[in-house]
Design a protein around this motif. Sequence first.
Motif, mmCIF file in Angstrom:
data_model
loop_
_atom_site.group_PDB
_atom_site.id
_atom_site.type_symbol
_atom_site.label_atom_id
_atom_site.label_comp_id
_atom_site.label_asym_id
_atom_site.label_seq_id
_atom_site.Cartn_x
_atom_site.Cartn_y
_atom_site.Cartn_z
ATOM 1 N N TYR A 1 -21.472 0.139 1.343
ATOM 2 C CA TYR A 1 -21.151 -0.977 2.231
ATOM 3 C C TYR A 1 -22.340 -1.938 2.313
ATOM 4 O O TYR A 1 -22.183 -3.169 2.292
ATOM 5 N N GLY A 2 -23.552 -1.360 2.391
ATOM 6 C CA GLY A 2 -24.749 -2.190 2.429
ATOM 7 C C GLY A 2 -24.943 -2.981 1.155
ATOM 8 O O GLY A 2 -25.327 -4.161 1.191
ATOM 9 N N VAL A 3 -24.673 -2.368 0.016
ATOM 10 C CA VAL A 3 -24.777 -3.065 -1.269
ATOM 11 C C VAL A 3 -23.761 -4.201 -1.318
ATOM 12 O O VAL A 3 -24.060 -5.319 -1.774
ATOM 13 N N GLY A 4 -22.551 -3.935 -0.831
ATOM 14 C CA GLY A 4 -21.508 -4.960 -0.811
ATOM 15 C C GLY A 4 -21.922 -6.172 0.000
ATOM 16 O O GLY A 4 -21.651 -7.320 -0.391
ATOM 17 N N ARG A 5 -22.602 -5.933 1.134
ATOM 18 C CA ARG A 5 -23.071 -7.043 1.963
ATOM 19 C C ARG A 5 -24.085 -7.891 1.210
ATOM 20 O O ARG A 5 -24.160 -9.121 1.401
ATOM 21 N N LEU A 6 -24.881 -7.237 0.353
ATOM 22 C CA LEU A 6 -25.901 -7.963 -0.412
ATOM 23 C C LEU A 6 -25.307 -8.773 -1.565
ATOM 24 O O LEU A 6 -25.854 -9.807 -1.951
ATOM 25 N N LEU A 7 -24.203 -8.292 -2.124
ATOM 26 C CA LEU A 7 -23.652 -8.921 -3.331
ATOM 27 C C LEU A 7 -22.574 -9.952 -3.039
ATOM 28 O O LEU A 7 -22.186 -10.707 -3.941
ATOM 29 N N LEU A 8 -22.054 -9.966 -1.801
ATOM 30 C CA LEU A 8 -20.994 -10.911 -1.464
ATOM 31 C C LEU A 8 -21.558 -12.100 -0.685
ATOM 32 O O LEU A 8 -22.507 -11.923 0.106
ATOM 33 N N PRO A 9 -21.030 -13.305 -0.858
ATOM 34 C CA PRO A 9 -19.875 -13.634 -1.729
ATOM 35 C C PRO A 9 -20.247 -13.764 -3.207
ATOM 36 O O PRO A 9 -19.412 -13.637 -4.077
ATOM 37 N N PHE A 10 -21.562 -14.020 -3.492
ATOM 38 C CA PHE A 10 -21.984 -14.134 -4.885
ATOM 39 C C PHE A 10 -23.250 -13.319 -5.087
ATOM 40 O O PHE A 10 -24.204 -13.444 -4.310
ATOM 41 N N PRO A 11 -23.276 -12.466 -6.116
ATOM 42 C CA PRO A 11 -24.472 -11.653 -6.358
ATOM 43 C C PRO A 11 -25.640 -12.510 -6.833
ATOM 44 O O PRO A 11 -25.455 -13.482 -7.553
ATOM 45 N N SER A 12 -26.831 -12.139 -6.395
ATOM 46 C CA SER A 12 -28.054 -12.799 -6.845
ATOM 47 C C SER A 12 -28.978 -11.730 -7.410
ATOM 48 O O SER A 12 -28.841 -10.548 -7.077
ATOM 49 N N PRO A 13 -29.915 -12.093 -8.269
ATOM 50 C CA PRO A 13 -30.853 -11.099 -8.807
ATOM 51 C C PRO A 13 -31.581 -10.335 -7.706
ATOM 52 O O PRO A 13 -31.745 -9.119 -7.789
ATOM 53 N N LYS A 14 -32.014 -11.066 -6.650
ATOM 54 C CA LYS A 14 -32.721 -10.394 -5.560
ATOM 55 C C LYS A 14 -31.792 -9.417 -4.836
ATOM 56 O O LYS A 14 -32.178 -8.279 -4.526
ATOM 57 N N GLY A 15 -30.528 -9.859 -4.582
ATOM 58 C CA GLY A 15 -29.575 -9.001 -3.909
ATOM 59 C C GLY A 15 -29.256 -7.757 -4.722
ATOM 60 O O GLY A 15 -29.146 -6.646 -4.175
ATOM 61 N N MET A 16 -29.125 -7.918 -6.046
ATOM 62 C CA MET A 16 -28.843 -6.776 -6.921
ATOM 63 C C MET A 16 -30.019 -5.808 -6.934
ATOM 64 O O MET A 16 -29.828 -4.583 -6.931
ATOM 65 N N TRP A 17 -31.236 -6.361 -6.944
ATOM 66 C CA TRP A 17 -32.436 -5.508 -6.964
ATOM 67 C C TRP A 17 -32.554 -4.705 -5.660
ATOM 68 O O TRP A 17 -32.773 -3.495 -5.685
ATOM 69 N N ILE A 18 -32.345 -5.383 -4.517
ATOM 70 C CA ILE A 18 -32.420 -4.671 -3.236
ATOM 71 C C ILE A 18 -31.288 -3.657 -3.120
ATOM 72 O O ILE A 18 -31.477 -2.548 -2.604
ATOM 73 N N GLY A 19 -30.096 -4.005 -3.629
ATOM 74 C CA GLY A 19 -28.966 -3.072 -3.609
ATOM 75 C C GLY A 19 -29.249 -1.803 -4.390
ATOM 76 O O GLY A 19 -28.929 -0.692 -3.945
ATOM 77 N N ALA A 20 -29.862 -1.969 -5.568
ATOM 78 C CA ALA A 20 -30.210 -0.793 -6.379
ATOM 79 C C ALA A 20 -31.235 0.071 -5.646
ATOM 80 O O ALA A 20 -31.143 1.312 -5.644
ATOM 81 N N ARG A 21 -32.206 -0.577 -5.004
ATOM 82 C CA ARG A 21 -33.219 0.176 -4.256
ATOM 83 C C ARG A 21 -32.609 0.826 -3.019
ATOM 84 O O ARG A 21 -33.051 1.890 -2.582
ATOM 85 N N LEU A 22 -31.589 0.192 -2.441
ATOM 86 C CA LEU A 22 -30.908 0.778 -1.281
ATOM 87 C C LEU A 22 -30.248 2.106 -1.664
ATOM 88 O O LEU A 22 -30.377 3.103 -0.950
ATOM 89 N N ILE A 23 -29.532 2.109 -2.804
ATOM 90 C CA ILE A 23 -28.898 3.358 -3.266
ATOM 91 C C ILE A 23 -29.964 4.409 -3.555
ATOM 92 O O ILE A 23 -29.812 5.595 -3.204
ATOM 93 N N SER A 24 -31.065 3.978 -4.179
ATOM 94 C CA SER A 24 -32.152 4.911 -4.480
ATOM 95 C C SER A 24 -32.768 5.463 -3.194
ATOM 96 O O SER A 24 -33.064 6.660 -3.092
ATOM 97 N N SER A 25 -32.948 4.581 -2.198
ATOM 98 C CA SER A 25 -33.522 5.006 -0.927
ATOM 99 C C SER A 25 -32.601 5.987 -0.213
ATOM 100 O O SER A 25 -33.059 7.002 0.343
ATOM 101 N N ALA A 26 -31.289 5.710 -0.230
ATOM 102 C CA ALA A 26 -30.314 6.614 0.405
ATOM 103 C C ALA A 26 -30.361 7.991 -0.259
ATOM 104 O O ALA A 26 -30.330 9.021 0.428
#
Length: 517
Positions: free
Chosen positions: A460-485
């Motif tokens: 859900y947190g990754v989705g918030r970062l990627l919507l409405p349009f994904p950005s490189p920064k949002g994708m990078w933080i999303g990947a780190r979010l999954i890793s952190s979880a």
Amino acid sequence: MASSSSVLHCHNNYIKKMAVVIDNHSILRGVCAEASKWSLPSGDDVIIVGAGVAGAALAYTLGKDGRRVHVIERDLKEPDRIVGELLQPGGYLKLIELGLEACKAFSPNADCVEEIDAQRVLGYALFKDGKSTRLSYPLEKFHDDVSGRSFHNGRFIQRMREKATTLPNVRLEQGTVTSLLEENGTIKGVQYKTKDGQELRAYAPLTVVCDGCFSNLRRSLCNPKVDVPSCFVGLILENCQLPFQNHGHVILADPSPILFYPISSTEIRCLVDVPGQKVPSIANGEMANYLKSMVAPQVPSELRDAFISAIDKGNIRTMPNRSMPAEPHPTPGALLMGDAFNMRHPLTGGGMTVALSDILVLRDLLKPLRDLNDAASLTNYLESFYTLRKPVASTINTLAGALYKVFSASPDEARKEMRQACFDYLSLGGNFSAGPVSLLSGLNPRPLSLVLHFFAVAIYGVGRLLLPFPSPKGMWIGARLISSASGIIFPIIKAEGVRQMFFPATVPATYRAPPVN
């Protein structure tokens, strides 16, 4: 007719035998005098070290099953603690099942949570950055009396001790257990000092150690990997009302959570979490200054005046928060229970639920056994206890550790997003809140459900970062979010035991049959 010399010879023999008898009697008296320092085997079935929540509940449970129980408690005065004050609904149901609480559905009689000014708890309220959401326990399928309960810990423990001593085969004694008595690798009983300083020994086929988080006996019975991630600073607020009545309140503050919940009709417990093992000094005023300058601005406005008033009164208490996975050394003749055996961060208030659930598991395992004297067979059989307890214990332990890390503030961007995602996910309502709250409350002890909800929050947190349009920064933080979880939950699961948590049917000890007496 016998000669005089024969008579004299018989007389001399008689005198010698009497001398031996007298001499032996003197020796015996000396032995008896020495032995009077020690208690002899008393015919008890079980010795319980400690009469806190776990010890008192276990004493009543085993006593009700006809066991002769000897409980040794260091201090029989009413305890005064700042934790162990919230019993989740799952724990309340266990209390009913153990016969320690008379549910109003079946009996109007007062019991362990009655007549101590205990307060009903119906769920939680979560606060973050000025916003709040209410999370109710999913209690629709239960009788109206079933809910959480909050109270003064000492009052609750005294009621449980009184309940245990109503049984004629339960003996509660004040004394300090100094060591376990071991013979050829088997625990035979305990050595203890009575209230008046007398050294005694007590013997029983089974010794259960329930002497709490500060246990000095656990080292020989488990691998004690105790972690102290933080300390609680405790206050009691008076003459104020919580924003959400009959709810526990969790403020996602900086640097870590603040808790509020009622412990009587006129008192609200506040617990401020301070990360690390060192807290500001109470004596020189550093603590009061820290609470007023750092914590008070983050407290809901409805509670702020009462919070500052409680600081000014000066009754500030501290308590280290310990966590310790259950890593037992199965030892013939002995067993660990309660916080002496397994601890988790007290953020979720799950400790008493785990302890009461463990007692139910142990009661059911011991029920078919009349004779506990075959220590080796009993230990082999009780290995199943460590797997059968896992659904409840591992769910609550894992959730407590994971939530504490998610709810604590962090400068890391991915952790900030995870914290916000958790708040927003729970605020969605429906199953998004009911599922996690049922896990927290002990009503749905399913480890797989816990993992699914935890990673649903991350996604859900990754989705918030990627919507409405994904950005490189949002994708990078999303990947780190999954890793952190993953970095938060997987180490906790590993410590709990992956196989026992998720594949208990594959553990051979689960199928151990009771030893034949």
